[in-house]
Design a protein around this motif. Structure first.
Motif, PDB file in Angstrom:
ATOM      1  N   ASN A  96       0.850  -1.178   0.000  1.00 15.63           N
ATOM      2  CA  ASN A  96       0.000   0.000   0.000  1.00 15.63           C
ATOM      3  C   ASN A  96       0.889   1.233   0.000  1.00 15.63           C
ATOM      4  OD1 ASN A  96      -2.079  -1.906   0.409  1.00 15.63           O
ATOM      5  ND2 ASN A  96      -1.966  -1.668   2.621  1.00 15.63           N
ATOM      6  N   ILE A 105      -0.363   6.678 -11.549  1.00 18.53           N
ATOM      7  CA  ILE A 105      -1.703   6.984 -11.046  1.00 18.53           C
ATOM      8  C   ILE A 105      -1.663   8.391 -10.465  1.00 18.53           C
ATOM      9  CG2 ILE A 105      -3.476   6.363  -9.372  1.00 18.53           C
ATOM     10  CD1 ILE A 105      -2.364   3.492  -9.448  1.00 18.53           C
ATOM     11  N   VAL A 156      -3.801  11.354  -8.356  1.00 18.73           N
ATOM     12  CA  VAL A 156      -4.928  11.559  -7.449  1.00 18.73           C
ATOM     13  C   VAL A 156      -4.930  13.013  -6.985  1.00 18.73           C
ATOM     14  CG1 VAL A 156      -4.975   9.163  -6.677  1.00 18.73           C
ATOM     15  CG2 VAL A 156      -3.562  10.827  -5.460  1.00 18.73           C
ATOM     16  N   LEU A 178      -3.518   4.443  -1.326  1.00 18.37           N
ATOM     17  CA  LEU A 178      -3.929   3.503  -2.362  1.00 18.37           C
ATOM     18  C   LEU A 178      -3.491   2.114  -1.928  1.00 18.37           C
ATOM     19  CD1 LEU A 178      -2.833   5.431  -5.594  1.00 18.37           C
ATOM     20  CD2 LEU A 178      -5.119   5.314  -4.589  1.00 18.37           C
ATOM     21  N   ASN A 179      -4.449   1.183  -1.828  1.00 18.22           N
ATOM     22  CA  ASN A 179      -4.114  -0.163  -1.404  1.00 18.22           C
ATOM     23  C   ASN A 179      -3.692  -1.012  -2.598  1.00 18.22           C
ATOM     24  OD1 ASN A 179      -4.682   0.485   1.248  1.00 18.22           O
ATOM     25  ND2 ASN A 179      -6.835  -0.130   1.071  1.00 18.22           N
ATOM     26  N   ASP A 180      -2.993  -2.077  -2.289  1.00 18.73           N
ATOM     27  CA  ASP A 180      -2.327  -2.908  -3.299  1.00 18.73           C
ATOM     28  C   ASP A 180      -3.243  -3.303  -4.453  1.00 18.73           C
ATOM     29  OD1 ASP A 180      -1.686  -5.826  -4.286  1.00 18.73           O
ATOM     30  OD2 ASP A 180       0.215  -5.034  -3.550  1.00 18.73           O
ATOM     31  N   ALA A 181      -4.431  -3.842  -4.142  1.00 15.88           N
ATOM     32  CA  ALA A 181      -5.320  -4.329  -5.199  1.00 15.88           C
ATOM     33  C   ALA A 181      -5.713  -3.210  -6.157  1.00 15.88           C
ATOM     34  CB  ALA A 181      -6.566  -4.966  -4.582  1.00 15.88           C
ATOM     35  N   GLU A 182      -5.992  -2.034  -5.597  1.00 11.87           N
ATOM     36  CA  GLU A 182      -6.369  -0.902  -6.441  1.00 11.87           C
ATOM     37  C   GLU A 182      -5.199  -0.455  -7.308  1.00 11.87           C
ATOM     38  OE1 GLU A 182      -7.975   3.731  -6.117  1.00 11.87           O
ATOM     39  OE2 GLU A 182      -7.599   2.560  -4.291  1.00 11.87           O
ATOM     40  N   ILE A 183      -4.007  -0.443  -6.746  1.00 13.00           N
ATOM     41  CA  ILE A 183      -2.841   0.001  -7.515  1.00 13.00           C
ATOM     42  C   ILE A 183      -2.660  -0.853  -8.760  1.00 13.00           C
ATOM     43  CG2 ILE A 183      -0.319   0.146  -7.495  1.00 13.00           C
ATOM     44  CD1 ILE A 183      -0.520   0.829  -4.496  1.00 13.00           C
ATOM     45  N   GLN A 213      -4.676  -3.040 -10.126  1.00 14.36           N
ATOM     46  CA  GLN A 213      -5.845  -3.048 -11.016  1.00 14.36           C
ATOM     47  C   GLN A 213      -5.813  -1.825 -11.926  1.00 14.36           C
ATOM     48  OE1 GLN A 213      -9.651  -2.575  -9.086  1.00 14.36           O
ATOM     49  NE2 GLN A 213     -10.726  -3.613 -10.741  1.00 14.36           N
ATOM     50  N   ARG A 214      -5.506  -0.652 -11.360  1.00 13.68           N
ATOM     51  CA  ARG A 214      -5.467   0.570 -12.176  1.00 13.68           C
ATOM     52  C   ARG A 214      -4.283   0.572 -13.138  1.00 13.68           C
ATOM     53  NH1 ARG A 214      -6.953   5.640  -8.274  1.00 13.68           N
ATOM     54  NH2 ARG A 214      -6.603   6.751 -10.251  1.00 13.68           N
ATOM     55  N   SER A 227      -1.440  -8.032 -13.669  1.00 14.07           N
ATOM     56  CA  SER A 227      -1.866  -9.198 -12.903  1.00 14.07           C
ATOM     57  C   SER A 227      -0.718 -10.164 -12.627  1.00 14.07           C
ATOM     58  CB  SER A 227      -2.984  -9.936 -13.648  1.00 14.07           C
ATOM     59  OG  SER A 227      -2.549 -10.326 -14.940  1.00 14.07           O
TER      60      SER A 227
END
Length: 336
Positions: free
Chosen positions: A1, A29, A31, A41-46, A48-49, A53
């Motif tokens: 994160n 990214i 913001v 920004l948490n890992d999954a969001e980073i 994904q944006r 994968s």
């Protein structure tokens, strides 16, 4: 994160640019940051944006504010997905890091208690647009363990896993390392006990610029449990970075200001030394709820000091860097 706090009264956009080491751009990214507000920004969001994968074994992130008057404080929170153990990685001001030398107070490739094996992974990032020739010096507990030279490309990062073995080829050693370059560099590391595939990420050990050294340092937030078998132990390390020998005094003080123990040790020029279990070293046997340790050199020359607080069950460590003793004014540190 990854996150930041906008510490100014000006709103700004903040861009996070991500790079796979050494220099593959993964994306960015942007913001909006309101004045005096945090954002994470948490890992999954980073990822994904970023549209990623796959595994990314090593990467770094550069956070930049668009408003010239904005002051942001950036960080990464790295969390093991199995143990949920976190470490905190504070951002460093790359634009101002023109220091000639960065000191890593603690690095190890060493077997410890209960079958543990402490080792350090180091990352060196070149903040400049020119190739950085970096000289790494290893002041190990056994004495001078030599130096190595390597290059880091412009705005690139290099990884040294188990740096004591991979760079210096000196297993079963520990101590302090210095990284010297004419280009501004950022040095970070993690020191941990299990294999890389096992849970926990260990402790973050920052590379410190010369002004973080001082003739008098405080290690705060220490304690000794009633049952050491189920609590933690406190190791204290000191690096005399000067070319002059000096006597270093250790004072352990509890939260009421009562001195629990005191001793002194002669440090040779550029000697690094670690006291394991400082409470036992100073003959403190009972439980201590809160304490701090004062480290002071006799020659008013710069020292680096740290505490490594290690859980006696999991062997997970946390790192506490020494801070200036306010009663002793900062000194001009040695630059070379």
């Amino acid at each position: 994160n990854v996150g930041f706090y906008n510490g100014s009264d000006a709103a700004t956009f903040v861009t996070f640019a991500f790079f796979e080491d050494p220099d593959v751009r993964l994306g960015e990214i942007t913001v909006f940051a309101s004045p005096r507000r945090p954002l994470q920004l948490n890992d999954a969001e980073i990822f994904q944006r970023l549209g990623i994968s796959r595994d990314v074994p090593n990467f770094h992130c550069i956070a930049t504010a668009s408003h010239g008057d904005a002051s942001i404080h950036a960080y990464a929170a790295v969390i093991d997905n199995r143990s949920l153990d976190p470490i905190f990685v504070p951002g460093q001001n790359a634009a101002a890091m023109a220091e000639p030398k960065i000191t890593l107070p603690a690095a190890a490739s060493l077997h410890g208690a209960a079958g543990t094996f402490f080792h350090s992974d180091v990352r060196v990032w070149n903040a400049s647009s020119s190739v950085a020739e970096v000289t790494a010096r290893f002041a190990c507990f056994a004495g001078d363990c030599g130096e190595r030279v390597f290059s880091v490309g412009p705005r690139q990062a290099i990884a040294w896993d188990d740096v004591v073995t991979s760079l210096f080829h000196l297993p079963e050693n520990a101590g302090a390392m210095e990284f010297v370059s004419e280009q501004p560099i950022v040095v970070t590391s993690r020191l941990y006990t299990p294999d890389r595939t096992a849970p926990t990420v260990g402790m973050f050990v920052p590379g410190l610029p010369p002004p973080r050294a001082s003739p008098a340092l405080v290690l705060n937030g220490l304690s000794r449990p009633a049952d050491p078998a189920s609590g933690s132990r406190v190791n204290v390390g000191v690096f005399n970075q000067s070319e002059v020998a000096q006597v270093v005094t250790y004072r352990l003080v509890d939260g009421t200001g009562t001195t629990l123990g005191q001793t002194a040790r002669l440090f040779a020029p550029r000697e690094a030394f670690q006291v394991n279990d400082v409470f036992a070293f100073l003959n403190v046997a009972g439980p201590v709820e809160t304490a701090y340790c004062l480290i002071e050199g006799s020659e008013a020359l710069p020292l680096f000091a740290y505490a490594a607080v290690i859980d006696n069950r999991s062997q997970d460590p946390i790192f506490i860097p020494g801070e200036d003793d306010p009663e002793h004014p900062p000194i001009v540190p040695l630059a070379k």
